[in-house]
Design an enzyme around this catalytic site. Sequence first.
Site, PDB file in Angstrom:
ATOM      1  CG  LEU A   1      -2.028   0.790   0.734  1.00 46.40           C
ATOM      2  CD1 LEU A   1      -3.336   0.131  -0.006  1.00 46.40           C
ATOM      3  CD2 LEU A   1      -2.850   0.627   2.912  1.00 46.40           C
ATOM      4  CG  HIS A   2       3.140   1.702  -3.662  1.00 46.96           C
ATOM      5  ND1 HIS A   2       4.290   0.906  -3.366  1.00 46.96           N
ATOM      6  CD2 HIS A   2       2.317   0.926  -4.344  1.00 46.96           C
ATOM      7  CE1 HIS A   2       4.293   0.491  -4.559  1.00 46.96           C
ATOM      8  NE2 HIS A   2       2.922   0.065  -4.599  1.00 46.96           N
ATOM      9  CG  ASP A   3      -0.058   6.380  -3.817  1.00 48.29           C
ATOM     10  OD1 ASP A   3       1.036   5.638  -3.562  1.00 48.29           O
ATOM     11  OD2 ASP A   3      -0.775   6.586  -4.971  1.00 48.29           O
TER      12      ASP A   3
END
Length: 310
Positions: free
Chosen positions: A238-240
């Site tokens: 879940l990058h952002d």
Amino acid sequence: MPIPVILDCDPGHDDALAILLAAASPELDLLAITTCGGNQTVEKCTINARRMCTVAGITGVPIARGAAGPLLGSLHIGEYVHGASGLDGPEWGEPTVPEAGENAHDLIVRILREHPEPVTLIPVGPLTNIALVLSAHPELKANIREIVLMGGSTERGNDTPYAEFNIRVDPEAADIVFRSGVPVTMCGLNITHQALATPDVIERLRALGTPMGDLCVELLTFFSASYLRTWGFTSPPLHDPVAVARVIDPSLVEVVSVPVAIETQGRFTAGATCVDLHHLTGEPDNALVATRLDAPRFWDLMIGAIASYE
Ligand code: BDR
Ligand code: CA
């Protein structure tokens, strides 16, 4: 006092969860959501931001459309990860939260000029909007507290072997941001790959028993399939939201101060972030680069934010 922030994004599954986290956090004052072309066209990304805000009941935050494509060349989209809509998976109705009457560039400039405090920018897509503002209004750099971005990596890439997607889409914009002199914190793949939506995370979201918990499970289920197909991940990263989490609670993310240069020309490496972890180049430090995430506390924060929606 909550930290005034602007979230610049290209929703995108993980961008959509970054919106939820930023809007729910009492530590932040979310002044605007701005969009750019990236995971999908800017038209689709803007509709997706409005969709997410509509289902979440986020009504007081302006959503402004930004750059349609990079500073040079044409837009390369992330449809292979985020689908034809940019936010594939759930069934979306018509968004009722409107688009702002002002474009992203003008809105960011106005907020930077008018806000009594320096504002933190959190770009989690290509850096085109931010680079355009910095280039057109260098005098506003003093009104930016810091730029905490998702992009790049201390290791290899994801969109090409050496380049992470956000930087690869607009390397010239990233070059402007990293050379701007504004304090930059880079949350790259090396740390966002520590934020894995494992089966335990999915179970916790399901157990919330809320429409928003279920929507996030649907989003992550689509995202998970993309990550398995393309990169062989069994749980998607879940990058952002990691960049948003760093602003909410800096102790979640360990950083090192180093020189970072952007490869704009490489035949095979355009968009690579050359992170000089061992100070070999003799260049001055120009960024804090994230190296370690406290993943359990990150997930407590993210799931807590999702739990605050109906
Ligand atoms: C980045 O690219 C996009 O697909 C994601 O939204 C994230 O911002 C990861 O490389
Ligand atoms: Ca993104």
